[in-house]
Design an enzyme around this catalytic site. Structure first.
Site, short mmCIF file in Angstrom:
data_model
loop_
_atom_site.label_atom_id
_atom_site.label_comp_id
_atom_site.label_asym_id
_atom_site.label_seq_id
_atom_site.Cartn_x
_atom_site.Cartn_y
_atom_site.Cartn_z
N LYS A 1 0.92 -1.14 -0.13
CA LYS A 1 -0.05 -0.04 -0.02
C LYS A 1 0.86 1.21 0.14
O LYS A 1 0.56 2.26 -0.63
CB LYS A 1 -0.80 -0.01 1.33
CG LYS A 1 -2.08 -0.91 1.23
CD LYS A 1 -2.72 -1.20 2.35
CE LYS A 1 -3.71 -2.44 2.31
NZ LYS A 1 -4.44 -2.72 3.40
N GLN B 1 -5.17 -2.02 9.78
CA GLN B 1 -4.77 -3.44 9.15
C GLN B 1 -5.36 -4.36 9.90
O GLN B 1 -5.17 -4.35 11.09
CB GLN B 1 -3.33 -3.46 8.93
CG GLN B 1 -2.87 -4.43 7.85
CD GLN B 1 -3.42 -4.56 6.66
OE1 GLN B 1 -3.25 -3.44 6.16
NE2 GLN B 1 -3.76 -5.59 6.03
N ASP C 1 -11.24 2.50 3.63
CA ASP C 1 -11.53 0.82 3.37
C ASP C 1 -12.99 0.62 3.23
O ASP C 1 -13.38 -0.37 2.40
CB ASP C 1 -11.17 -0.07 4.60
CG ASP C 1 -9.85 -0.57 4.31
OD1 ASP C 1 -9.32 -0.97 3.21
OD2 ASP C 1 -9.19 -1.14 5.44
#
Ligand code: NAD
Length: 277
Positions: free
Chosen positions: A49, A93, A116
């Site tokens: 990322k 995460q 997200d």
């Protein structure tokens, strides 16, 4: 001739567009990844990322915390990021250590920075057909189909899998785009009966090679979300290559949906930057 839906080509085009869009801007989108503990797979995902952010000129930071951090301490850290005007996108995460409730943590991220697309407000807005952040993999799949001018309107899309990060949001996204959508899952009876009717088949079941040529009709477009690492280090998907022979188009594994997930995250981060208050 069978068309290969090349996620590297499509994601490169998106990255170029983002670079172009930012070329005149002095401010840059800033993505913060919250990483708790030392899960090796998470380390790889976070690195990828950051690399992608760097490629397009976004800022990216990783906030690392010991796995002993408490849920309340993590709430406090998220409060700071939520309030920081220099932070546009936040992702936590997953997985988190078992003493932390992942849903409570996701609920604590500002919906305006939830790149997200996991926050209930964004999930709700997606289902209402309103502007929202959409989970990166489904967004990437939609962009992959668009890149290859695959029209979804009135097509029968069959989705295999109903997870919150892939199956459910891709079904909602395609429904909003005027496809007719069937969602199947582990308790679906006679899966083959459904998949054989698909004009577009999206497979996110997490079972290596479960969809073979017996499950598809001629001319189907196949999107394979699955990722499985083989003993020799190569990657396989949820779709067996025998199904490709009948397809008019398919996304390979690797170099299909994987790169588009990263592109989806970049698009969301750019959107958060543009919509910043
Ligand atoms: P998950 O385990 O959360 O969900 C799997 C879904 O498949 C469940 O809804 C389950 O009901 C369904 N399922 C299981 N067995 C089935 C069967 N026999 N028939 C029909 N449905 C069945 O998985 P997930 O997070 O949605 O991920 C799915 C796959 O996609 C995994 O291989 C994962 O690694 C991969 N993935 C890839 C990317 C990417 O960027 N390419 C992103 C996310 C997930």
């Amino acid at each position: 001739m069978t068309l290969i839906l090349n996620g590297v080509a499509a994601s490169t085009a998106i990255k170029e567009q983002l670079k172009q869009a930012l070329s005149q801007s002095r401010e840059k989108p800033h993505l913060v990844v919250v990483l708790v503990g030392q899960d090796p797979a998470s380390e790889v995902y976070v690195k990828n990322k950051q690399k992608a952010c760097h490629e397009v000129g976004f800022m990216s930071s990783v906030k690392r915390y010991e796995s002993s951090i408490t849920q309340d301490q993590l709430f406090n850290e998220l409060d700071k990021l939520n309030q920081d005007n220099d932070v546009h996108g936040i992702i936590v995460q997953l997985p988190l250590p078992s003493h932390i409730n992942a849903n409570a943590i996701i609920d604590h991220i500002s919906p305006h920075k939830d790149v997200d697309g996991f926050h209930p407000i964004n999930v709700g807005n997606l289902h209402r057909g309103q502007n929202s952040f959409v989970s990166a993999t489904p967004l990437g799949i939609l962009r992959l189909l668009e890149f290859y001018s695959i029209d979804v309107v009135s097509k029968h899309v069959v989705v295999v899998g109903r997870s919150n990060i892939v199956g459910k949001p891709i079904a909602a996204l395609l429904l909003n785009a005027n496809a007719t959508v069937t969602i199947t899952h582990s308790k679906t009876k006679n899966l083959m009966h459904h998949t054989q009717q698909a004009d577009i088949l999206i497979v996110a079941a997490g079972i290596k090679h479960m969809i073979n040529k017996d499950y598809v009709k001629k001319g189907v477009v196949i999107v394979d979300v699955g990722i499985h690492r083989n003993d020799d280090g190569t990657l396989s998907g949820d779709v067996h290559p025998s199904a490709y022979e009948l397809a008019s188009a398919y996304s390979p594994v690797p170099k299909g949906v994987g790169p588009m997930t990263i592109a989806g995250l970049l698009l969301n981060t750019y959107q958060a930057f543009q919509e910043r208050g």
